[in-house]
Motif scaffolding. Structure first.
Motif, PDB file in Angstrom:
ATOM      1  N   ARG A  86      12.464   6.946   1.993  1.00 57.91           N
ATOM      2  CA  ARG A  86      11.497   5.848   2.074  1.00 57.91           C
ATOM      3  C   ARG A  86      12.037   4.831   3.063  1.00 57.91           C
ATOM      4  O   ARG A  86      12.211   3.659   2.755  1.00 57.91           O
ATOM      5  CB  ARG A  86      11.292   5.212   0.690  1.00 57.91           C
ATOM      6  CG  ARG A  86      10.950   6.183  -0.411  1.00 57.91           C
ATOM      7  CD  ARG A  86       9.668   6.923  -0.110  1.00 57.91           C
ATOM      8  NE  ARG A  86       8.553   6.015   0.070  1.00 57.91           N
ATOM      9  CZ  ARG A  86       7.349   6.397   0.487  1.00 57.91           C
ATOM     10  NH1 ARG A  86       7.140   7.665   0.807  1.00 57.91           N
ATOM     11  NH2 ARG A  86       6.382   5.532   0.606  1.00 57.91           N
ATOM     12  N   GLY A  87      12.356   5.291   4.263  1.00 60.66           N
ATOM     13  CA  GLY A  87      13.025   4.460   5.236  1.00 60.66           C
ATOM     14  C   GLY A  87      12.109   3.473   5.916  1.00 60.66           C
ATOM     15  O   GLY A  87      10.953   3.244   5.530  1.00 60.66           O
ATOM     16  N   GLU A  88      12.652   2.914   7.004  1.00 65.43           N
ATOM     17  CA  GLU A  88      11.943   1.867   7.723  1.00 65.43           C
ATOM     18  C   GLU A  88      10.677   2.399   8.380  1.00 65.43           C
ATOM     19  O   GLU A  88       9.671   1.696   8.460  1.00 65.43           O
ATOM     20  CB  GLU A  88      12.885   1.277   8.782  1.00 65.43           C
ATOM     21  CG  GLU A  88      12.376   0.018   9.440  1.00 65.43           C
ATOM     22  CD  GLU A  88      12.307  -1.148   8.477  1.00 65.43           C
ATOM     23  OE1 GLU A  88      11.510  -2.073   8.728  1.00 65.43           O
ATOM     24  OE2 GLU A  88      13.052  -1.144   7.476  1.00 65.43           O
ATOM     25  N   ARG A  89      10.717   3.633   8.842  1.00 63.82           N
ATOM     26  CA  ARG A  89       9.536   4.170   9.504  1.00 63.82           C
ATOM     27  C   ARG A  89       8.375   4.307   8.544  1.00 63.82           C
ATOM     28  O   ARG A  89       7.218   4.014   8.899  1.00 63.82           O
ATOM     29  CB  ARG A  89       9.873   5.523  10.132  1.00 63.82           C
ATOM     30  CG  ARG A  89       8.722   6.111  10.931  1.00 63.82           C
ATOM     31  CD  ARG A  89       9.107   7.408  11.598  1.00 63.82           C
ATOM     32  NE  ARG A  89       7.996   7.949  12.369  1.00 63.82           N
ATOM     33  CZ  ARG A  89       8.018   9.106  13.011  1.00 63.82           C
ATOM     34  NH1 ARG A  89       9.114   9.856  12.974  1.00 63.82           N
ATOM     35  NH2 ARG A  89       6.971   9.541  13.684  1.00 63.82           N
ATOM     36  N   VAL A  90       8.631   4.751   7.334  1.00 67.49           N
ATOM     37  CA  VAL A  90       7.560   4.857   6.343  1.00 67.49           C
ATOM     38  C   VAL A  90       7.001   3.478   6.017  1.00 67.49           C
ATOM     39  O   VAL A  90       5.787   3.297   5.859  1.00 67.49           O
ATOM     40  CB  VAL A  90       8.079   5.571   5.082  1.00 67.49           C
ATOM     41  CG1 VAL A  90       7.003   5.597   4.003  1.00 67.49           C
ATOM     42  CG2 VAL A  90       8.540   6.987   5.414  1.00 67.49           C
ATOM     43  N   ARG A  91       7.874   2.495   5.904  1.00 69.22           N
ATOM     44  CA  ARG A  91       7.399   1.137   5.623  1.00 69.22           C
ATOM     45  C   ARG A  91       6.486   0.634   6.730  1.00 69.22           C
ATOM     46  O   ARG A  91       5.435   0.020   6.474  1.00 69.22           O
ATOM     47  CB  ARG A  91       8.597   0.195   5.467  1.00 69.22           C
ATOM     48  CG  ARG A  91       8.196  -1.236   5.085  1.00 69.22           C
ATOM     49  CD  ARG A  91       9.351  -2.195   5.257  1.00 69.22           C
ATOM     50  NE  ARG A  91       9.763  -2.301   6.657  1.00 69.22           N
ATOM     51  CZ  ARG A  91       9.116  -3.038   7.548  1.00 69.22           C
ATOM     52  NH1 ARG A  91       8.036  -3.727   7.199  1.00 69.22           N
ATOM     53  NH2 ARG A  91       9.547  -3.098   8.790  1.00 69.22           N
ATOM     54  N   VAL A  92       6.865   0.874   7.993  1.00 72.37           N
ATOM     55  CA  VAL A  92       6.034   0.443   9.114  1.00 72.37           C
ATOM     56  C   VAL A  92       4.701   1.174   9.102  1.00 72.37           C
ATOM     57  O   VAL A  92       3.643   0.563   9.350  1.00 72.37           O
ATOM     58  CB  VAL A  92       6.790   0.659  10.445  1.00 72.37           C
ATOM     59  CG1 VAL A  92       5.869   0.397  11.634  1.00 72.37           C
ATOM     60  CG2 VAL A  92       8.007  -0.256  10.516  1.00 72.37           C
ATOM     61  N   ASP A  93       4.709   2.466   8.805  1.00 68.53           N
ATOM     62  CA  ASP A  93       3.452   3.223   8.737  1.00 68.53           C
ATOM     63  C   ASP A  93       2.520   2.667   7.660  1.00 68.53           C
ATOM     64  O   ASP A  93       1.311   2.535   7.874  1.00 68.53           O
ATOM     65  CB  ASP A  93       3.754   4.700   8.458  1.00 68.53           C
ATOM     66  CG  ASP A  93       4.328   5.410   9.665  1.00 68.53           C
ATOM     67  OD1 ASP A  93       4.036   4.973  10.793  1.00 68.53           O
ATOM     68  OD2 ASP A  93       5.085   6.382   9.482  1.00 68.53           O
ATOM     69  N   GLU A  94       3.071   2.356   6.511  1.00 73.55           N
ATOM     70  CA  GLU A  94       2.234   1.811   5.441  1.00 73.55           C
ATOM     71  C   GLU A  94       1.708   0.423   5.793  1.00 73.55           C
ATOM     72  O   GLU A  94       0.560   0.088   5.473  1.00 73.55           O
ATOM     73  CB  GLU A  94       3.029   1.777   4.139  1.00 73.55           C
ATOM     74  CG  GLU A  94       3.339   3.165   3.584  1.00 73.55           C
ATOM     75  CD  GLU A  94       4.162   3.107   2.322  1.00 73.55           C
ATOM     76  OE1 GLU A  94       4.685   2.011   2.021  1.00 73.55           O
ATOM     77  OE2 GLU A  94       4.296   4.142   1.636  1.00 73.55           O
TER      78      GLU A  94
END
Length: 1010
Positions: A267-275
């Protein structure tokens, strides 16, 4: 992280859920994570299909997505199109009709506010190709009356607000790092110049659909028998979806997006940005729906399949989340279109080389095969005018009448079929996934004509590139393509199979030309198409440049090199073009405007010039130049100010800005302002790192102002005065500082000695220089020699004492190994004290004459390396002086005796050598009296000794010994080539009066006083 609570699932996918439940139980041995993933994927598809606002999932640069988009737009005719693209780029989309695709929409910021300074400049690009779903949506929305196009993705400012790199470590932006980490094997398009069209910009794409789980991608590639992800997608997604209906396409794309999303690692930074992006887009769509009152059934949301399977609270028009969009920073963004290319897109997003070109070829084949009419912007550059009539969006459909739940599904279906629109009301969707996943692969028959054409074309291209290919190679490529396809369980060879077969059959040990066979196949399959921004879509500065260069009569928008010949003598109007070209040469990258003939320096302008221009190739750089101002002069002035007032600006850089302002902008306003800034920077410097550049530029500016201005500018007088005191203060420290090189100290002395006359006239005190030299005590041999030269110039050390010290160095065995460093110092001393050239030649000659071979041979490479690395620019002075001292003929070398090895009886005469042509003085007393008067000599004539005994010689002849260079120049004018001789020796110069009587009389007449 907050996610959407599980919604009630419909019965449409009940059969598929049951099958996946049984598969999980059989392969995993019961309920576990696998079952949760499989059933969760079906739930994601069910939720996305049931959304009232139709979601259209796409994959970037996918022909299947573009084809499905063109079909759906003609069927649905939506009134509002929501597009996953940076919302602040919307005004630029209308300019796409003036461009030849592919191009990239760019947001650019050179001066930033709210971000770390080392991030500047900021750049975001979104490439658009004709074979993409987003272009179909844009063309439909812009050319269909009554249709609104709304961009809903985060702004360019938010792209960097959500950036995760740290200012301290300079880590690459997340998107760039992902592209590099996920670069496919063979993504070598970056080796071509066209791959750099996007520069260092951060790329944003619509529909980034690729596994983020490395093991999953490796598994798919291995079992699919393909080399990279682009080939897998083409074989197992593009081809099966090419002929599918709309519902099947949507459900399959939803399923793929959900799979890649659920298997994303961590659940890294990329997933957070996508959400956050998904929350941002749904928030913008709900705001637009609320503000306009548009029915969601009349809208179409185009986004990547990864985002279509979102599980955030804000998902859907009935989302419950409350996402707060942060305000933008104070950074000023500029927007424009820049040319792109297939290779640039592949390099930007880590795709396999040639994959975008192959996609463009597949797009053209699909259009011809399915007869689907694509959307194109009216007046699109590089395309044919469409024959279809312009359509209008259909009126909003009437609200469907609620149907009781007791009505049979068949009746509800008939009611929907009889409605005014072809779109059904939102309801349970039919399960198309089960049939799609169960159907066997479609066995495409072999298209022999197409494959034969490819084989013949590649052999023809290979022969043009130097390969020894023949008809047999074409047959081998044809058969090998079929064989490779069969080995990979394919009935029809794909372009990737053909590429491998061509490399296998044609490629030899070496590549005879610039391109290998793999690159030739890529070009044959559609080539690396390069876009172009039309004149009307260019920023004002770029249009102004093309207008000002119009007198050249060249098509500068076309790619390639154009030769421009400027003859300002016959066509004075070309002088304005020359000014523009010199500014472009200063502002654009190397190669955009390259001069072949002609130069522009302070006080010099060529009357004829020749240029190689490639403004079409460097169109992106010219467009980005337009973000900084509306004219070249404005941009150049801004850049000069920025370099001069930057925190890291040095005195040399500011003086270079002064020189550029004088050369390109003219006038004194900016040059005087920057000159005053140079004075401030000089006073604040505590090192001498830029002393050589400062000396060179100040000398050039002084020479220019002395010849072009009646008086020197006040700033340069203040600079000389301040520089004299500044370098006098730093001189003792520089002699002792180990970090200060001998060249830098020599440049300081050069400034002090060459500017001494002007500095003393402006009020400086020479005592300050004398004290600075007296306080200098260097330890380095090169700086020690430099100090001795400075003492000779000041008169505190005689030449005889200097020669004695050099002899002592050669006589000391402990010092001999470091003697080359002393010579390096003497050579550098020619910069401040050029009169020591004869002493340097003597020092080198004594070393070669006195040192034995066992000492000289190991020492010689050190001497050559030292002179080459530290005094390469001054070596010609030594060579010139050696040519003057040594005999010019080989026959005279054996009997020649160096002047410094003369007999002791002749030492006194050597100390006062007689100039060449000295016998002319008594022969032309009137001329000599005139020269003596000009030189300020009032003494009378005196009798001479030697061969000219009885004659009288002017006592002013001593001035000639003091000014040997002047005497040599006069002797050269008279044709006298004899060397200097002693006073008592009989010179050979008297023969000049016999050989050149007319010259002597002419000089006498010019210099004689009335």
């Amino acid at each position: 992280m907050t996610t959407t609570p599980e919604r009630p699932t419909s019965a449409s996918f009940a059969a598929l859920r049951g099958q996946l439940h049984e598969a999980a139980a059989e392969f995993a041995g019961g309920q576990d994570v696998l079952e949760g993933i499989l059933l969760g994927m079906v739930d994601d598809v069910d939720r996305a299909v049931a959304e009232p606002l139709e979601i259209f999932p796409v994959c970037h640069h996918s022909p299947a997505s573009a084809l499905a988009m063109a079909r759906r737009l003609r069927e649905k005719q939506p009134k509002v199109v929501y597009l996953e693209l940076c919302e602040d780029m919307a005004p630029l989309l209308t300019e796409l009709r003036n461009c030849r695709l592919p191009v990239a929409v760019q947001a650019f910021a050179s001066e930033i506010d709210g971000f770390p300074p080392d991030w500047a400049p900021l750049s975001v690009v979104a490439p658009i190709t004709e074979a993409s779903a987003e272009y179909q949506a844009i063309a439909y929305a812009l050319d269909t009356p009554g249709v609104e196009l709304v961009l809903v993705d985060r702004s360019s400012d938010h792209v960097f607000q959500w950036d995760t790199r740290q200012p301290a470590d300079g880590e690459t932006h997340t998107a760039e790092a992902e592209a590099e980490a996920g670069a496919e094997p063979g993504a070598g398009a970056g080796t071509e110049p066209e791959a750099a069209l996007h520069g260092e910009a951060v790329g944003v794409e619509i529909g980034d659909l690729r596994p983020r789980f490395a093991e999953l991608e490796e598994h798919l590639l291995r079992h699919g028998k393909v080399r990279h992800w682009s080939e897998w997608w083409h074989q197992y997604v593009e081809v099966p979806l090419g002929d599918s209906d709309h519902d099947t396409y949507r459900q399959v794309m939803f399923l793929i997006g959900s799979l890649f999303r659920r298997l994303a690692p961590g659940r890294g930074e990329r997933v957070r940005v996508d959400e956050d992006r998904e929350r941002y887009m749904w928030t913008r769509m709900r705001e637009h729906l609320a503000a306009t009152g548009t029915d969601p059934a009349d809208c179409l949301y185009v986004c990547g399949a990864f985002h279509a399977a979102s599980r955030v609270d804000e998902f859907g028009v009935h989302g419950t989340g409350d996402f707060t969009i942060s305000p933008r920073t104070a950074t000023t963004w500029q927007y424009g279109l820049i040319p792109s290319s297939h290779a640039a897109i592949e390099a930007q997003f880590g795709l396999a080389s040639g994959s975008v070109s192959i996609a463009a070829t597949e797009w053209a084949k699909n259009l011809k095969r399915t007869r689907v009419e694509q959307y194109r912007l009216e007046g699109q550059s590089g395309t044919k005018k469409p024959s279809a009539k312009k359509t209008t969006a259909k009126p909003p459909a009437a609200a469907p009448t609620p149907v009781p739940a007791s009505v049979p599904s068949s009746d509800r279906a008939s009611d929907r079929a009889s409605g005014p629109a072809s779109d059904p009301a939102p309801g349970p969707a039919e399960d198309r996934l089960t049939g799609f996943l169960r159907q066997p692969p479609v066995l495409h028959t072999l298209d022999e004509a197409e494959l034969l054409g490819w084989s013949v074309d590649i052999v023809r291209a290979a022969r043009r590139s130097g390969y020894l290919a023949s008809t047999a190679d074409a047959i081998a490529v044809f058969e090998t393509s079929i064989l490779l396809a069969a080995m990979r369980d394919r009935a029809k060879p794909t372009p990737y199979d053909f590429q491998d077969a061509a490399v296998t059959c044609i490629e030899k040990d070496t590549v005879p030309g610039r391109r290998d066979v793999r690159r030739l196949v890529e070009i044959m399959m559609g080539g690396d198409r390069i876009g172009q921004v039309g004149y009307d879509a260019l920023p004002p500065l770029a249009r102004d440049v093309h207008d000002r260069l119009a007198p050249l009569g060249l098509n500068l928008q076309q790619r390639g090199v154009r030769r421009a010949l400027l003859d300002m003598a016959s066509r004075p109007e070309l002088s304005a073009c020359s000014d523009v070209l010199w500014m472009l040469r200063r502002l654009l990258p190397p190669g955009a405007a390259r001069t072949v003939m002609g130069e522009r320096r302070l006080g010099e302008r060529s009357i004829q010039e020749s240029w190689d221009l490639s403004l079409g190739t460097h169109q992106r750089a010219l467009i980005e130049l337009g973000y900084e101002g509306v004219s070249l002069e404005q941009v150049l002035e801004q850049r000069l100010r920025r370099s001069a007032y930057g925190p890291q600006a040095t005195t040399a850089e500011v003086l270079a800005a002064v020189e550029d302002a004088t050369l390109h902008l003219g006038g004194r306003r900016l040059a005087d302002e920057l000159g005053t800034r140079a004075l401030e920077v000089l006073a604040a410097e505590r090192t001498v790192d830029g002393a050589p550049a400062v000396l060179r530029r100040v000398r050039g500016l002084l020479a220019y102002y002395r010849t072009s201005e009646p008086v020197l500018p006040p700033w340069i007088e203040s600079f000389v005065r301040a520089g004299y005191a500044h370098y006098c203060t730093l001189l003792p420290t520089a002699f002792r500082d180990e970090d200060a090189t001998v060249g830098q100290v020599a440049a300081m002395l050069g400034f002090l000695f060459s500017m001494e006359g002007l500095a003393l006239s402006l009020g400086c005190d020479r005592t300050q220089l004398e004290l600075a030299v007296a306080q200098s005590h260097p330890n380095d041999p090169a700086k020690t020699a430099l100090l001795w030269a400075a003492q000779v110039q000041l008169g505190t050390l005689s030449r005889a004492e200097l020669r004695g010290r050099c002899d002592e160095l050669l006589g000391n065995p402990l010092v001999v190994p470091s003697y080359p460093r002393y010579l390096s110092g003497f050579v550098h001393a020619l910069e401040p004290v050029p009169g020591l050239a004869d002493v340097v030649v003597e020092a080198v000659s004594n070393a070669f004459g006195r040192l034995p071979d066992p000492v000289l041979l190991p020492w010689l490479p050190t001497l050559i390396a030292t002179l080459r690395s530290n005094a390469a620019d001054l070596a010609p002075l030594i060579v010139r002086e050696a040519g003057r001292i040594f005999p010019a003929r080989l026959a005279a070398l054996d009997a020649w005796v160096p002047p410094w090895h003369a007999q002791p009886a002749a030492r006194a005469s050597l100390a006062a050598p007689t100039p060449r042509g000295a016998a002319l003085l008594p022969l032309h007393p009137e001329t000599c009296d005139a020269v003596a008067g000009l030189l300020g000599c009032t003494d009378g004539w005196a009798p001479t000794d030697g061969p000219t005994a009885g004659a009288t010689a002017p006592t002013g002849a001593a001035l000639l010994f003091t000014h040997r260079a002047t005497c040599d120049a006069l002797a050269d004018l008279l044709g006298c080539g004899d060397p200097w001789t002693s006073v008592d020796a009989a010179p050979a110069a008297p023969s000049l009066t016999t050989r050149h009587p007319a010259t002597a009389r002419a000089v006498a007449a010019l210099l004689a006083t009335p």
